[in-house]
Enzyme design. Sequence first.
Site, PDB file in Angstrom:
ATOM      1  N   ASN A  22      30.221  54.839   4.602  1.00 30.88           N
ATOM      2  CA  ASN A  22      31.255  54.323   4.301  1.00 30.88           C
ATOM      3  C   ASN A  22      31.077  52.867   3.823  1.00 30.88           C
ATOM      4  OD1 ASN A  22      34.104  53.856   3.954  1.00 30.88           O
ATOM      5  ND2 ASN A  22      34.526  53.607   6.085  1.00 30.88           N
ATOM      6  N   GLU A  48      27.942  57.721   0.417  1.00 24.09           N
ATOM      7  CA  GLU A  48      28.874  56.774   0.262  1.00 24.09           C
ATOM      8  C   GLU A  48      28.407  55.357   0.625  1.00 24.09           C
ATOM      9  OE1 GLU A  48      33.718  56.388   0.731  1.00 24.09           O
ATOM     10  OE2 GLU A  48      32.569  57.596   2.242  1.00 24.09           O
ATOM     11  N   ASP A 161      27.706  64.737   3.246  1.00 20.35           N
ATOM     12  CA  ASP A 161      29.494  64.833   3.661  1.00 20.35           C
ATOM     13  C   ASP A 161      29.941  65.831   2.545  1.00 20.35           C
ATOM     14  OD1 ASP A 161      32.003  64.550   3.857  1.00 20.35           O
ATOM     15  OD2 ASP A 161      32.145  62.423   3.374  1.00 20.35           O
ATOM     16  N   ASN A 163      33.106  67.175   2.821  1.00 21.54           N
ATOM     17  CA  ASN A 163      34.331  67.070   2.659  1.00 21.54           C
ATOM     18  C   ASN A 163      35.160  68.288   2.945  1.00 21.54           C
ATOM     19  OD1 ASN A 163      35.338  64.169   2.679  1.00 21.54           O
ATOM     20  ND2 ASN A 163      34.005  64.029   0.777  1.00 21.54           N
ATOM     21  N   HIS A 259      31.981  58.040  10.113  1.00 29.08           N
ATOM     22  CA  HIS A 259      31.315  59.161  10.278  1.00 29.08           C
ATOM     23  C   HIS A 259      30.340  58.889  11.194  1.00 29.08           C
ATOM     24  CE1 HIS A 259      32.523  61.694   6.296  1.00 29.08           C
ATOM     25  NE2 HIS A 259      33.035  60.129   6.321  1.00 29.08           N
TER      26      HIS A 259
END
Length: 270
Positions: A22, A48, A161, A163, A259
Amino acid sequence: QGRCGTAFPIMRRMRVISLNMNGIRAAARMGFYAWLRRQRADVVCLQEIKAQIDQLNDRQFWPPSFRCYYHPAEKKGYSGVALYARHEPDEVVEGIGWPDFDTEGRWLEARFGNLSVISLYLPSGSSSEQRQQVKFAVMARLTPYLERLRGDGREYIICGDWNIAHTKADIKNWRGNQKNSGFLPQERAWLDLLFGPMGWVDAFRVLNQATDEYTWWSNRGQAWAKNVGWRIDYQVVTPGLRERIRSTHIYRKKRFSDHAPLIVDYELES
């Protein structure tokens, strides 16, 4: 690319860590790199990163114990993946040949002999219906692509990830999220296909069947403190690696992102 490392040796143990950061710079400020130095990782897959290469001039983003590879998105402050390898890969491949997917920086593969380790960031559909349709389209295209990988004779560890929370055991409030992106019936059915007929393996679930193990928590309310989370980060492996999984762990003592790092130890043939 970093300037360290030697040829990948014959190994008995290999530790692979995956984390959606993130924002790599934010994770660095929260102590990620100090933590990483103590982890004895062999391969680190990051998602990310939200940064361009010219924004990563600080040497902390090029840890000297690793070869470092970045595949940022063309759009600034968005998406992007990275991979650190303690030993130099035979080859590193950015993207999979889909311009719309690759310009978002979502796939980075390092090849070591007959083993590939991949950092994957599957699109999220939570921001809009348009992005959900993009996610569904990527899932549809990935299905035959992953089938081809399963048949090419290589072993794969696809970290990242995804998702999607697969089952009710992978999400705290499953009843209230059945119409939300990340737990839609179509998404879960796709993972049923992946982990069923297609033969891929959810490495974490090989050793851990607990129902309160999550990798992502909303920043709203007290989700982290109350462990109201989702398990949407995976290491997805070929069946030949199932019996090679020796330990799995979601690290929660310190927080570097919304995360948590997923750590898996493998034992490889000599």
